[in-house]
Structure formats: structure tokens, C-alpha cells
Write an enzyme that holds these catalytic residues in place. Structure first.
Site, short mmCIF file in Angstrom:
data_model
loop_
_atom_site.label_atom_id
_atom_site.label_comp_id
_atom_site.label_asym_id
_atom_site.label_seq_id
_atom_site.Cartn_x
_atom_site.Cartn_y
_atom_site.Cartn_z
N HIS A 19 0.83 -1.20 0.00
CA HIS A 19 0.00 0.00 0.00
C HIS A 19 0.87 1.25 0.00
O HIS A 19 0.62 2.21 -0.74
CB HIS A 19 -0.91 0.05 1.24
CG HIS A 19 -1.94 -1.01 1.29
ND1 HIS A 19 -2.15 -1.79 2.40
CD2 HIS A 19 -2.86 -1.41 0.38
CE1 HIS A 19 -3.14 -2.63 2.17
NE2 HIS A 19 -3.59 -2.41 0.94
N LYS A 43 -16.89 -5.66 5.76
CA LYS A 43 -15.80 -6.53 6.19
C LYS A 43 -15.65 -6.45 7.70
O LYS A 43 -15.82 -5.40 8.29
CB LYS A 43 -14.46 -6.09 5.57
CG LYS A 43 -14.30 -6.35 4.11
CD LYS A 43 -12.90 -5.95 3.69
CE LYS A 43 -12.62 -6.24 2.23
NZ LYS A 43 -11.27 -5.83 1.84
N ARG A 93 -1.91 -6.44 -7.81
CA ARG A 93 -0.77 -7.28 -7.46
C ARG A 93 -0.56 -8.37 -8.49
O ARG A 93 0.56 -8.72 -8.82
CB ARG A 93 -0.99 -7.94 -6.09
CG ARG A 93 -1.00 -6.97 -4.95
CD ARG A 93 -1.37 -7.69 -3.70
NE ARG A 93 -2.65 -8.36 -3.91
CZ ARG A 93 -3.61 -8.46 -3.02
NH1 ARG A 93 -3.44 -7.97 -1.82
NH2 ARG A 93 -4.74 -9.06 -3.30
N SER A 131 -3.14 -7.63 2.89
CA SER A 131 -3.50 -7.41 4.29
C SER A 131 -4.05 -8.69 4.92
O SER A 131 -3.78 -8.97 6.09
CB SER A 131 -4.55 -6.29 4.40
OG SER A 131 -4.00 -5.05 4.03
#
Length: 166
Positions: A19, A43, A93, A131
Site C-alpha cells: 500500500h 468486512k 498485485r 492485508s
């Protein structure tokens, strides 16, 4: 050229070196970057909203007033438009991220046609970091210092201890 504001949204639970790398890359392209920390209504987060904001502000500090951190809830569109955002930054990614991000970009273009989605890839050494993986490794007692900054590492270790998981 006029100021171009980009918004980099995410849950950032926790903020990883990947990040951070995307923030750095965004500052090379845009006048201002707003790191938009999602309240995370969809979440279950390890860190509270305020903890995630604090971590993001620590990461943003070296960039001075070019990077600010704010929280948002509700439609991201409303947040971006209210702040005059002209671009939305998304980190990619791997190919597995692309399908979801492509669909999200299409939906966002429909909701805010005046805002461009810009995909940035982190440095090779950060492309595998997520994460979710960092949280799982920390909760299982593994070392996460290669994936997060020292400040985030300290906060992560403290959080794991507070949950009695060390």
C-alpha cells in the site's frame, strides 16, 4: 496544469508496504492523493477505523500535505466527487486482482464518468503482500516485519497480544 486529485480507497487492515508503495507511486503522478480509509461495513476488520486512519497517517506523513488521509462510508462515488477527485487509484498485485478490479472500474465509470481509474502495480518485492495474509500470519504468531512498516508492525503485535493470540 491544474491540480489533479487522486483518491486511493481501501480498508487498509493493516496498511502494508505494498500500500505504501502504491501511495508513493501515486504521488509521482498526481498533485494530491487522498488515502480514503473505508469504514469497512462489509468486512470484519482487525483494527478499528480510527486505528486504520492513524496507521495510514503515519505512512502518509513523509509526503507532507501532498497526501491526506480521510475515512469514508457509503458510496465511494460520493466521497470522490465531494473532494474533486479526477482519478481513483487502485493497486494491482496479480492477474487474480485484475478481474475484480476491471469490473469495479467499469461500475465506477458508470457512476462517475468524469473520474478515471488508474491501476498501479507495486514493486516486485511487494506484489505478493496482502492485508489478509499479513493478518493471518500475525494471528498465527508468524513474523510480519517484512510486509509492514515498523509502526504498523508494533500496532499489529500489540493488537495480537490484546486478543491473547501470541
Amino acid at each position: 496544469m491544474s491540480e489533479v486529485i487522486a483518491v486511493y480507497p481501501g480498508t487498509f487492515d493493516p496498511m502494508t508496504l505494498g500500500h505504501e508503495d502504491v501511495v508513493r507511486r501515486a504521488t509521482q503522478l498526481f498533485s494530491r492523493v487522498i488515502v480514503a480509509v473505508a469504514a469497512g461495513h462489509h468486512k470484519k476488520t482487525l483494527f478499528s477505523l480510527q486505528e486504520r486512519i492513524d496507521m495510514a497517517r503515519t505512512v502518509a506523513a513523509p509526503f507532507g500535505d501532498r497526501v491526506t488521509v480521510e475515512s469514508f462510508s457509503g458510496l465511494l462515488r460520493d466521497f470522490v466527487v465531494a473532494r474533486g477527485g479526477k482519478a481513483m487509484v487502485r493497486g494491482l498485485r496479480a492477474v487474480t486482482d485484475f478481474d475484480y478490479e476491471f469490473q469495479l472500474a467499469g461500475m465506477n465509470r458508470s457512476l462517475m464518468p468524469e473520474v478515471e481509474t488508474v491501476f498501479l502495480t507495486p514493486s516486485d518485492k511487494y506484489q505478493f503482500i496482502s492485508s489478509t495474509f499479513v493478518r493471518e500470519i500475525a494471528m498465527l504468531g508468524g513474523e510480519t516485519d517484512k510486509f509492514v512498516s515498523a509502526d504498523v508492525q508494533d500496532r499489529l503485535a500489540a493488537k495480537v497480544r490484546s486478543l491473547g493470540r501470541e
